[in-house]
Design an enzyme around this catalytic site. Structure first.
Site, PDB file in Angstrom:
ATOM      1  N   CYS A  86       5.812   5.263  -4.782  1.00 56.89           N
ATOM      2  CA  CYS A  86       6.456   5.736  -3.552  1.00 56.89           C
ATOM      3  C   CYS A  86       7.768   6.457  -3.891  1.00 56.89           C
ATOM      4  CB  CYS A  86       6.647   4.557  -2.584  1.00 56.89           C
ATOM      5  SG  CYS A  86       7.010   5.070  -0.884  1.00 56.89           S
ATOM      6  N   HIS A 196       1.053   1.730  -2.499  1.00 48.74           N
ATOM      7  CA  HIS A 196       1.716   0.590  -3.158  1.00 48.74           C
ATOM      8  C   HIS A 196       0.708  -0.387  -3.763  1.00 48.74           C
ATOM      9  CE1 HIS A 196       5.975   1.091  -1.787  1.00 48.74           C
ATOM     10  NE2 HIS A 196       5.387   1.850  -0.878  1.00 48.74           N
ATOM     11  N   GLU A 198       1.408  -2.676  -5.905  1.00 49.34           N
ATOM     12  CA  GLU A 198       2.062  -3.982  -6.107  1.00 49.34           C
ATOM     13  C   GLU A 198       1.962  -4.872  -4.870  1.00 49.34           C
ATOM     14  OE1 GLU A 198       3.533  -1.338  -5.129  1.00 49.34           O
ATOM     15  OE2 GLU A 198       5.465  -1.708  -4.158  1.00 49.34           O
TER      16      GLU A 198
END
Length: 222
Positions: A86, A196, A198
């Site tokens: 990002c 994302h 994660e």
């Protein structure tokens, strides 16, 4: 695998990245402040999501000039792995570690939702545990994720197998050229992506599609 997460003023996904890395590797990553001139000895550097320096000037522009980025560039030039998520992707393009730019979303609205992705390239440090064409769901949360580049650059990225993730047809959240969601550097050791991974490594958080990205890194770099 030894890792580090860079923390810029106004980063807000650095803890997400650290939690995911600890969960996947069993080791706490080093947390590196943006004013640090050196990196610890690590295999992977993560530039996290957020709003570094409040997104003043342009997203990632000020962060690209921070002291630690000289060390990140040196790490990448030595072949070390760098993952920009990002805002981290925006920092990588502003630092010229990746080509192109990330501009305002086509509809000028902040978007925050899961998106459908296709894995385009599995011959990389970051994606070897996925299958080519595999469909994934990663969340996005950004207002400036519209990837743009000139036609020659886009053709080169496609021709060299450097488009790693692509938004599936009809689910492009920002207007990115050719539905591109993530790209590799020329040496294939730097990955930038707007979604994302994660945030999808634990079923309690709504999904596990991001685990294979970290498993790929662990298998390659450990």
């Amino acid at each position: 695998m030894k890792s580090a997460v860079v923390v810029f003023p106004a980063s807000n996904c650095d803890r997400d990245a650290a939690v995911a890395l600890k969960q996947m590797t069993g080791k706490d990553p080093h947390m590196v402040w943006h004013q640090d001139a050196d990196l610890p000895e690590v295999d992977l550097v993560v530039l996290p999501g957020g709003f570094s320096y409040g997104d003043y000037l342009r997203c990632g522009a000020m962060a690209s000039q921070s002291a630690v980025m000289r060390a990140v560039k040196a790490h990448a030039e030595r072949g070390g792995a760098v993952l920009g998520i990002c805002n981290g992707f925006q920092v990588l393009t502003e630092s010229h570690l990746l080509p192109g730019a990330l501009i305002r979303n086509a509809d000028l609205k902040f978007v925050c939702r899961p998106v459908a992705l296709a894995v385009e390239e599995t011959q990389s440090t970051f994606t070897r545990k996925y299958e080519k064409g595999q469909r994934l769901s990663f969340p996005v949360a950004h207002g400036e994720g519209n990837f743009v580049a000139d036609a020659e650059t886009l053709d080169r990225l496609e021709g060299e197998g450097r488009v790693v993730f692509r938004y599936t047809e009809g689910d492009n959240p920002n207007g990115s050229a050719r539905n591109i969601a993530g790209i590799l550097s020329e040496k294939r050791n730097v990955l930038g992506l707007m979604p994302h991974p994660e945030r999808v490594v634990d079923p309690l958080l709504g999904g596990t599609d991001g685990r294979a990205l970290f498993e790929s890194l662990i298998e390659t770099l450990s």
